[in-house]
Design a protein around this motif. Structure first.
Motif, PDB file in Angstrom:
ATOM      1  N   UNK A 157      32.387-106.794 -43.113  1.00 60.63           N
ATOM      2  CA  UNK A 157      31.232-106.999 -43.984  1.00 60.63           C
ATOM      3  C   UNK A 157      31.583-107.158 -45.448  1.00 60.63           C
ATOM      4  N   UNK A 158      30.563-107.081 -46.288  1.00 61.70           N
ATOM      5  CA  UNK A 158      30.720-107.336 -47.716  1.00 61.70           C
ATOM      6  C   UNK A 158      31.626-106.309 -48.377  1.00 61.70           C
ATOM      7  N   UNK A 159      31.369-105.034 -48.164  1.00 62.03           N
ATOM      8  CA  UNK A 159      32.116-103.989 -48.877  1.00 62.03           C
ATOM      9  C   UNK A 159      33.604-104.031 -48.567  1.00 62.03           C
ATOM     10  N   UNK A 160      33.954-104.109 -47.297  1.00 62.40           N
ATOM     11  CA  UNK A 160      35.362-104.105 -46.892  1.00 62.40           C
ATOM     12  C   UNK A 160      36.129-105.281 -47.482  1.00 62.40           C
ATOM     13  N   UNK A 161      35.531-106.466 -47.427  1.00 62.09           N
ATOM     14  CA  UNK A 161      36.237-107.664 -47.863  1.00 62.09           C
ATOM     15  C   UNK A 161      36.250-107.819 -49.378  1.00 62.09           C
ATOM     16  N   UNK A 162      35.149-107.491 -50.034  1.00 64.80           N
ATOM     17  CA  UNK A 162      35.116-107.600 -51.491  1.00 64.80           C
ATOM     18  C   UNK A 162      36.064-106.586 -52.133  1.00 64.80           C
ATOM     19  N   UNK A 163      36.224-105.428 -51.504  1.00 64.56           N
ATOM     20  CA  UNK A 163      37.106-104.398 -52.072  1.00 64.56           C
ATOM     21  C   UNK A 163      38.560-104.873 -52.171  1.00 64.56           C
ATOM     22  N   UNK A 164      38.945-105.868 -51.380  1.00 64.81           N
ATOM     23  CA  UNK A 164      40.314-106.395 -51.425  1.00 64.81           C
ATOM     24  C   UNK A 164      40.639-107.034 -52.779  1.00 64.81           C
ATOM     25  N   UNK A 165      39.620-107.507 -53.495  1.00 67.79           N
ATOM     26  CA  UNK A 165      39.876-108.216 -54.755  1.00 67.79           C
ATOM     27  C   UNK A 165      39.348-107.442 -55.965  1.00 67.79           C
ATOM     28  N   UNK A 166      39.083-106.145 -55.787  1.00 69.00           N
ATOM     29  CA  UNK A 166      38.618-105.310 -56.896  1.00 69.00           C
ATOM     30  C   UNK A 166      39.720-104.325 -57.275  1.00 69.00           C
ATOM     31  N   UNK A 167      40.189-104.348 -58.527  1.00 67.23           N
ATOM     32  CA  UNK A 167      41.249-103.428 -58.958  1.00 67.23           C
ATOM     33  C   UNK A 167      40.819-101.967 -58.870  1.00 67.23           C
ATOM     34  N   UNK A 168      41.801-101.072 -58.886  1.00 66.34           N
ATOM     35  CA  UNK A 168      41.547 -99.643 -58.712  1.00 66.34           C
ATOM     36  C   UNK A 168      40.672 -99.041 -59.811  1.00 66.34           C
ATOM     37  N   UNK A 169      40.633 -99.670 -60.986  1.00 68.54           N
ATOM     38  CA  UNK A 169      39.867 -99.095 -62.099  1.00 68.54           C
ATOM     39  C   UNK A 169      38.482 -99.719 -62.261  1.00 68.54           C
ATOM     40  N   UNK A 170      38.082-100.566 -61.294  1.00 64.33           N
ATOM     41  CA  UNK A 170      36.797-101.258 -61.408  1.00 64.33           C
ATOM     42  C   UNK A 170      35.972-101.100 -60.131  1.00 64.33           C
ATOM     43  N   UNK A 171      34.672-101.360 -60.266  1.00 61.44           N
ATOM     44  CA  UNK A 171      33.734-101.306 -59.143  1.00 61.44           C
ATOM     45  C   UNK A 171      32.871-102.562 -59.154  1.00 61.44           C
ATOM     46  N   UNK A 172      32.692-103.155 -57.995  1.00 59.28           N
ATOM     47  CA  UNK A 172      31.759-104.274 -57.831  1.00 59.28           C
ATOM     48  C   UNK A 172      30.411-103.709 -57.409  1.00 59.28           C
ATOM     49  N   UNK A 173      29.406-103.884 -58.252  1.00 58.74           N
ATOM     50  CA  UNK A 173      28.056-103.382 -57.969  1.00 58.74           C
ATOM     51  C   UNK A 173      27.192-104.547 -57.499  1.00 58.74           C
ATOM     52  N   UNK A 174      26.647-104.421 -56.291  1.00 59.22           N
ATOM     53  CA  UNK A 174      25.839-105.483 -55.689  1.00 59.22           C
ATOM     54  C   UNK A 174      24.422-104.991 -55.479  1.00 59.22           C
ATOM     55  N   UNK A 175      23.454-105.817 -55.861  1.00 56.85           N
ATOM     56  CA  UNK A 175      22.031-105.506 -55.672  1.00 56.85           C
ATOM     57  C   UNK A 175      21.522-106.223 -54.432  1.00 56.85           C
ATOM     58  N   UNK A 176      21.102-105.451 -53.444  1.00 55.85           N
ATOM     59  CA  UNK A 176      20.654-106.038 -52.180  1.00 55.85           C
ATOM     60  C   UNK A 176      19.428-106.945 -52.352  1.00 55.85           C
ATOM     61  N   UNK A 177      18.602-106.679 -53.342  1.00 54.92           N
ATOM     62  CA  UNK A 177      17.348-107.428 -53.481  1.00 54.92           C
ATOM     63  C   UNK A 177      17.561-108.843 -54.023  1.00 54.92           C
ATOM     64  N   UNK A 178      18.810-109.207 -54.344  1.00 59.23           N
ATOM     65  CA  UNK A 178      19.063-110.512 -54.957  1.00 59.23           C
ATOM     66  C   UNK A 178      19.113-111.656 -53.943  1.00 59.23           C
ATOM     67  N   UNK A 179      19.107-111.358 -52.652  1.00 61.91           N
ATOM     68  CA  UNK A 179      19.027-112.417 -51.646  1.00 61.91           C
ATOM     69  C   UNK A 179      18.240-111.920 -50.446  1.00 61.91           C
ATOM     70  N   UNK A 180      17.689-112.882 -49.705  1.00 61.04           N
ATOM     71  CA  UNK A 180      16.923-112.584 -48.501  1.00 61.04           C
ATOM     72  C   UNK A 180      17.859-112.599 -47.299  1.00 61.04           C
ATOM     73  N   UNK A 181      17.929-111.481 -46.600  1.00 59.68           N
ATOM     74  CA  UNK A 181      18.775-111.400 -45.399  1.00 59.68           C
ATOM     75  C   UNK A 181      18.172-112.288 -44.315  1.00 59.68           C
ATOM     76  N   UNK A 182      18.948-113.213 -43.720  1.00 56.77           N
ATOM     77  CA  UNK A 182      18.413-114.125 -42.701  1.00 56.77           C
ATOM     78  C   UNK A 182      17.827-113.396 -41.493  1.00 56.77           C
ATOM     79  N   UNK A 183      16.904-114.064 -40.850  1.00 58.52           N
ATOM     80  CA  UNK A 183      16.169-113.489 -39.715  1.00 58.52           C
ATOM     81  C   UNK A 183      17.087-113.000 -38.606  1.00 58.52           C
TER      82      UNK A 183
END
Length: 344
Positions: free
Chosen positions: A252-278
């Motif tokens: 999923x998103x967290x596991x794969x995005x974490x591969x490109x985030x350095x140890x001193x940073x955090x990627x913050x994602x807002x779930x409301x920014x897209x509509x999850x497909x049916x």
């Protein structure tokens, strides 16, 4: 002897017919660097024209299969798009590291080699290679009765691209303030199908039925091919307007995005920014899954995430719009807060 081999379950003549049937399709993927047609002991691809474009050229490779999505394709007797999934699983990975795609090789292990079926399978691989900018320069078809039942087969593939070492996309490029742009997926892609099949069995779903909320039968939703992103973002990848890419596959998103985030940073994602497909909402409902299950297994509508320097955000979104790639501005990179990725 040939008759005895045939009686043992291996038809050499069918193999030769299959190779003949796919030659024209395969050749349609070639670029000027392909050295020879299929049929040799090894596939050859010239790098001479590429070396002049790079100060320190690096080959980037990826290998994968399509997982148990293949079982649904076999059960439905639908073989023409599963090859697209195969290419995408490899090609999107090397693209995520900033590589220009070069060539692809495939492997088909099959219980009984039927030339028309193989042609159908390879047509999907060819389609995927064209969408990914890859030349299909070789492969292997192995008829293996006893390993595979008649009607069963397996696919795997291998993609190679090239990049300049100093332009590789990786975690060390990412900076505080970078913008996260999510690229829309075409559906489930090719991860999580063991869970999908369990949900189908447990909920006693009819894959040939069109359920409420869909405009096609469930099997068509499930077999929708994985989206290939190369032609939609190649100009961005070749520019300086990108720090990293995360290809959203298993985990999923967290596991794969974490591969490109350095140890001193955090990627913050807002779930409301897209509509999850049916399809994901229905799988969650049918499988009685909690959000953590969904986060762990599925892409939930985001197939790839671009990590973009703030000053290039407008240029990147304009490019995506012009290319026809649907996107969502889903978050940003901030100073480290407990973990590499936070979905809020």
């Amino acid at each position: 002897m040939a008759d005895q081999y045939k009686q043992a379950g291996v038809d050499v003549e069918s193999g030769e017919k299959a190779v003949t049937a796919i030659k024209g399709m395969v050749a349609s993927t070639y670029d000027q660097s392909v050295v020879d047609d299929i049929g040799g002991f090894g596939a050859m691809y010239s790098l001479q024209s590429h070396f002049a474009k790079y100060d320190n050229p690096v080959l980037v490779s990826g290998t994968d299969g399509v997982g148990t999505k293949l079982m649904l394709a076999i059960q439905a007797n639908r073989h023409d798009t599963i090859g697209v999934d195969l290419v995408a699983m490899c090609a999107n990975d090397i693209l995520a590291q900033g590589a220009k795609p070069l060539f692809f090789l495939d492997y088909i292990g099959i219980g009984k080699l039927l030339p028309e079926e193989v042609k159908e399978i390879v047509s999907g691989v060819v389609m995927g290679c064209k969408q990914a900018g890859l030349s299909l320069i070789g492969g292997e078809m192995a008829e293996m009765p006893g390993i595979y039942k008649t009607g069963d087969y397996d696919l795997s593939g291998f993609a190679v691209g090239i990049a300049d070492k100093k332009r590789l996309l990786k975690a060390e490029n990412v900076r505080e303030g970078d913008i996260l742009i999510g690229l829309k997926s075409s559906g489930i892609h090719s991860n999580g199908f063991s869970l999908v099949r369990k949900i189908i069995d447990d909920a006693k779903l009819d894959v040939n039925k069109q359920y409420e909320g869909f405009n096609q039968p469930l099997i068509d939703e499930l077999l929708t091919p994985t989206h290939l992103y190369y032609h939609y973002i190649k100009g961005i990848v070749e520019s300086v307007a990108l720090h990293a890419i995360a290809n959203i596959t298993g985990g999923g998103i967290a596991d794969n995005l974490s591969r490109v985030i350095p140890d001193d940073l955090t990627a913050v994602i807002s779930r409301h920014t897209w509509e999850v497909p049916t399809i994901f909402k229905k799988l969650q409902e049918w499988g009685n899954l909690d959000q953590s299950d969904m986060d762990l297994v599925f892409n939930q509508g985001i197939g790839m995430i671009l990590v973009v320097p703030q000053e290039y955000e407008q240029a990147v979104t304009d490019y995506l719009s012009d290319a026809g790639q649907e996107y969502f501005e889903i978050g940003e990179v901030v100073k480290r807060d407990k973990q590499a990725v936070q979905l809020k």
